[in-house]
Design a protein around this motif. Sequence first.
Motif, PDB file in Angstrom:
ATOM      1  N   GLU A 165       0.824  -1.212   0.000  1.00  0.00           N
ATOM      2  CA  GLU A 165       0.000   0.000   0.000  1.00  0.00           C
ATOM      3  C   GLU A 165       0.858   1.263   0.000  1.00  0.00           C
ATOM      4  O   GLU A 165       0.483   2.274  -0.606  1.00  0.00           O
ATOM      5  N   GLU A 168       1.872   1.670  -3.471  1.00  0.00           N
ATOM      6  CA  GLU A 168       0.733   2.202  -4.215  1.00  0.00           C
ATOM      7  C   GLU A 168       0.686   3.728  -4.080  1.00  0.00           C
ATOM      8  O   GLU A 168       0.410   4.448  -5.059  1.00  0.00           O
ATOM      9  N   GLU A 169       0.970   4.228  -2.887  1.00  0.00           N
ATOM     10  CA  GLU A 169       1.020   5.673  -2.673  1.00  0.00           C
ATOM     11  C   GLU A 169       2.170   6.297  -3.465  1.00  0.00           C
ATOM     12  O   GLU A 169       2.012   7.381  -4.059  1.00  0.00           O
ATOM     13  N   ALA A 172       1.110   6.623  -6.988  1.00  0.00           N
ATOM     14  CA  ALA A 172       0.131   7.712  -7.129  1.00  0.00           C
ATOM     15  C   ALA A 172       0.821   9.072  -7.153  1.00  0.00           C
ATOM     16  O   ALA A 172       0.326  10.025  -7.782  1.00  0.00           O
ATOM     17  N   ARG A 194      -4.579 -11.619  -0.090  1.00  0.00           N
ATOM     18  CA  ARG A 194      -4.761 -10.175   0.073  1.00  0.00           C
ATOM     19  C   ARG A 194      -3.558  -9.416  -0.474  1.00  0.00           C
ATOM     20  O   ARG A 194      -3.698  -8.380  -1.157  1.00  0.00           O
ATOM     21  N   ASN A 197      -3.630  -9.432  -4.293  1.00  0.00           N
ATOM     22  CA  ASN A 197      -4.606  -8.476  -4.820  1.00  0.00           C
ATOM     23  C   ASN A 197      -4.088  -7.044  -4.750  1.00  0.00           C
ATOM     24  O   ASN A 197      -4.318  -6.236  -5.669  1.00  0.00           O
ATOM     25  N   THR A 198      -3.379  -6.723  -3.678  1.00  0.00           N
ATOM     26  CA  THR A 198      -2.828  -5.372  -3.538  1.00  0.00           C
ATOM     27  C   THR A 198      -1.718  -5.135  -4.553  1.00  0.00           C
ATOM     28  O   THR A 198      -1.640  -4.069  -5.180  1.00  0.00           O
ATOM     29  N   ALA A 200      -1.444  -6.447  -7.385  1.00  0.00           N
ATOM     30  CA  ALA A 200      -2.032  -6.361  -8.729  1.00  0.00           C
ATOM     31  C   ALA A 200      -2.440  -4.938  -9.097  1.00  0.00           C
ATOM     32  O   ALA A 200      -2.608  -4.624 -10.283  1.00  0.00           O
ATOM     33  N   ARG A 201      -2.613  -4.085  -8.108  1.00  0.00           N
ATOM     34  CA  ARG A 201      -2.995  -2.699  -8.381  1.00  0.00           C
ATOM     35  C   ARG A 201      -1.792  -1.820  -8.722  1.00  0.00           C
ATOM     36  O   ARG A 201      -1.960  -0.665  -9.128  1.00  0.00           O
ATOM     37  N   LEU A 202      -0.588  -2.348  -8.540  1.00  0.00           N
ATOM     38  CA  LEU A 202       0.623  -1.581  -8.808  1.00  0.00           C
ATOM     39  C   LEU A 202       0.991  -1.640 -10.287  1.00  0.00           C
ATOM     40  O   LEU A 202       0.560  -2.549 -11.009  1.00  0.00           O
TER      41      LEU A 202
END
Length: 325
Positions: A165, A168-169, A172, A194, A197-198, A200-202
């Motif tokens: 996470e 991810e920041e 962003a 979990r 899944n996290t 995968a957003r990167l």
Amino acid sequence: MFHLIEPDLGRISGGLRYNWAVVDAANGQLARHTLAGGWPEPSDQDIADLVHLIESVDGPVVLDGLIGCSLPTPVRAKVPILQLVHALAQTPEATRREQACLQAADAVVVTSHFAADELLNRHDVWAIVAAPGVAERPMAAGGTGGNLISVGAVEPNKNQVFIAEVLEELAARGVSDWHCTFAGPLNDAAYAHRLSNTLARLPGGTTTATGELDETELAAVYHQADLLVFPSHAETFGLVVRETTAAGVPAFVTAGTGSQEALGSGEALPLDKELWADALEQWLTDVQYRRRLQTVARAARQQLSYGWRATANTILEVLGSASTH
């Protein structure tokens, strides 16, 4: 002969790696016994097997804390019992068992001054510190700062989702030119899902999850690293932090945990995603800051006491003292 009893976890852990290194360094004075079972949630049969094993040996016993501190009531034995605590209890029932078993032991050994202080404050138990050794490693080749590594079993305590996470920041914010390798066995399937899944957003190609690695593969990860990110909720020491120092690699760790004691160079940060993102952004974009931490890490590497003989000697001395009382 002295004896060490440890759990058969079916995987590598920092505690087991510590045990194996100590047994090797003890030069035949410490026999290692592996015990199957549901540790740290033993069944009645698991406890019976432990009692039988202790009754069968001929000298003082070191109980790995994952076994020794998980017993509903302290084990009774004709031989001295030394509790070796690798991890501190995190729940009320586990804390109750920990207290009872440690107070009943003939001696208690921990892996850090942090852990010794915690046990004194929690249970009024005095513990002897046998700090982990470390093997010599070549200086990491690294890259240009963006080779991040997260080493540890994939489970909630190691907190890999937090790092994902944070990354991810960073993405962003438009911070790029980084890659994070997540290395460690998948201990908790739900947590691993979990994390997946996290990740995968990167952005594509920015992370790798290797699963469990052997020593050669782990050495290769250290050799390519620029920075270890290690945001555990709880640690008594943090062996991987010391190992990255041996490779001349800085680390970011969680403030207020035992991993701060192992830190050779880097930052000890509270578990705040913005603070970690700020620190990583500075690491990635501020060349002077990065070089300063790298210089400190290389100096810390030169100051390490290599090998495990001192650790083994401490434990052997405690066992010898217990056997004469």
